[in-house]
Enzyme design. Structure first.
Site, mmCIF file in Angstrom:
data_model
loop_
_atom_site.group_PDB
_atom_site.id
_atom_site.type_symbol
_atom_site.label_atom_id
_atom_site.label_comp_id
_atom_site.label_asym_id
_atom_site.label_seq_id
_atom_site.Cartn_x
_atom_site.Cartn_y
_atom_site.Cartn_z
ATOM 1 N N HIS A 33 44.301 34.866 40.445
ATOM 2 C CA HIS A 33 44.722 35.082 41.825
ATOM 3 C C HIS A 33 45.167 36.521 42.046
ATOM 4 C CE1 HIS A 33 47.975 35.038 44.947
ATOM 5 N NE2 HIS A 33 46.992 34.472 45.635
ATOM 6 N N GLU A 36 42.204 38.699 42.431
ATOM 7 C CA GLU A 36 41.646 38.510 43.783
ATOM 8 C C GLU A 36 42.338 39.440 44.780
ATOM 9 O OE1 GLU A 36 42.802 36.037 47.455
ATOM 10 O OE2 GLU A 36 42.637 34.718 45.705
ATOM 11 N N HIS A 37 43.657 39.536 44.706
ATOM 12 C CA HIS A 37 44.397 40.443 45.586
ATOM 13 C C HIS A 37 44.028 41.901 45.317
ATOM 14 C CE1 HIS A 37 47.873 38.226 47.625
ATOM 15 N NE2 HIS A 37 47.111 37.279 47.113
ATOM 16 N N GLU A 113 54.500 35.376 48.193
ATOM 17 C CA GLU A 113 53.614 34.225 48.386
ATOM 18 C C GLU A 113 54.120 33.034 47.570
ATOM 19 O OE1 GLU A 113 48.799 33.251 48.298
ATOM 20 O OE2 GLU A 113 49.551 35.170 47.549
#
Length: 401
Positions: A33, A36-37, A113
């Site tokens: 993840h 991905e950022h 997040e």
């Protein structure tokens, strides 16, 4: 994988990578993840703002998401701008710089997040359910990672992880919509540069080992999830499970919705869904209610599942479910994004595709006996359970079976 549609003016392009939180070692949890950022945080020739403006300028959309077993970077643009979308996506994929300052800044973004999930009890209860369902396997780990693992990530670790998983056999390019053949040639030329894997890789084994997990939070509602064993991705019974889930809690006419919300008025949100992974899967039932109704809610949820397990679906439920499923598939074909996503996942996870006629024939051929046998098998044991509520302990009289 490409699917052309000359009746639309959009093109959806997706880069699918076969890695997610399940592939990470415990110390790497959240790495997929985080990468991905970071692919949006600048390349050798584009700043983060340049990447955003490139799509805003052409009225396009660009985004990404990470799941348990894959990551996807995608864009949807007008057909005349497809080459621009490809150029930016490939630049992000091959030439992201992973600047140290950007890494530290983005760690704080992802930390927020993670905290957002902690502050959202109906999300948190599903995170707890993964832990309650899959024990110590990496499939139980959160996609976002934890504060501790996130803080430990270094540029060297990120590049090493990508070197292992962002390789030829783990990458699929999916295109759907109105495009010129030159676009496919452009993609083939560009992504032929993806490195071959150094070694074959199998995701860690996972087993369904149901336990109970509880978290105290200051919340107005108690949130409850039950999980039962499901089917692995690619199972030949997957459509049977979709029909079963639809009747259980996947639609407004389902038993959970009609009995718990409409007849008993116990909650606003109640539903079920299935999750399919490599060699394993699960069926989840969720609802939220006020604390003094939690006992009644849990009994009602379990009672409905028990009834489905013992008696199966009715012929009417099966036929309604078939029509809903066929409608969902055909309506999805009207979206280039849906076509791109379906084709990308099929190629990445299954290495096979079925025509619309094959799908519809398979659905039409499903018998009531098949679905009811599956229900009797999947729901026969105790479920995993997770609760988030204001109470400081698990209710002693919670009823699950």
């Amino acid at each position: 994988m490409a699917e052309k549609n000359d009746t639309v003016r959009s093109v959806a392009i997706g880069i699918w990578v076969k890695t997610g939180s399940r592939n990470e070692r415990n110390a790497e949890n959240g790495m997929s993840h985080f990468i991905e950022h970071m692919l949006f945080k600048g390349t050798k020739t584009r700043s983060p703002q340049d990447i955003a403006e490139a799509f805003d300028r052409i009225g396009g959309q660009v985004n990404a998401f990470t799941a348990k077993e894959y990551t996807c970077y995608y864009a949807k643009v007008l057909d005349e701008h497809a080459h621009i979308a490809v150029d930016v996506l490939q630049d992000m994929f091959f030439h992201s710089v992973f600047d140290e300052q950007e890494i530290e800044r983005e760690k704080n973004v992802v930390l927020e997040e993670i905290r957002m999930v902690e502050d959202t009890p109906d999300d948190l209860v599903h995170e707890l359910l993964s832990e309650a369902s899959f024990g110590s396997s990496t499939l139980a780990n959160p996609i976002l990672g934890t504060e501790e693992t996130l803080a430990s990530f270094t540029r060297e670790q990120i590049l090493a992880y990508m070197d292992k998983f962002y390789v030829g056999e783990h990458v699929v390019i999916s295109v759907a919509g109105h495009y010129q053949e030159e676009l496919l040639s452009q993609l083939e030329d560009i992504f032929s540069a993806v490195k071959a894997a150094k070694a074959s890789y199998e995701p860690p084994e996972a087993s369904f080992i149901p336990v109970q997990k509880y978290r105290q939070k200051e919340t107005e509602q108690a949130h409850l999830c039950l999980a039962y064993p499901g089917l692995e991705v690619g199972s030949d019974q997957m459509f049977n499970l979709i029909l079963l889930n639809n009747a259980l809690g996947g639609s407004m006419s389902s038993r959970l919705f009609q009995e718990i919300r409409e007849e008993q008025g116990l909650c606003y949100s109640v539903f079920s869904y299935h999750s399919a992974y490599e060699k394993i899967g699960s069926v989840t039932v969720y609802a939220g209610t006020q604390m003094n109704q939690l006992q009644q809610l849990s009994k009602s949820m379990s009672s409905i599942v028990e009834q489905v397990q013992a008696d199966g679906l009715t012929k009417k439920e099966l036929e309604n479910g078939k029509e809903q499923l066929k409608g969902s598939i055909m309506l999805g074909l009207e979206s280039t994004s849906s076509r791109m996503s379906r084709n990308g996942k099929n190629e990445l996870l299954l290495k096979k595709h079925q025509s619309l006629d094959e799908l519809l024939n398979r659905i039409n051929d499903i018998s009531l006996e098949e679905v009811n046998h599956l229900a009797a098998t999947l729901f026969q044991d105790e479920p995993a359970l997770s609760i988030v509520s204001v109470s400081d302990h698990m209710p002693e009289t919670i009823f699950t079976k």
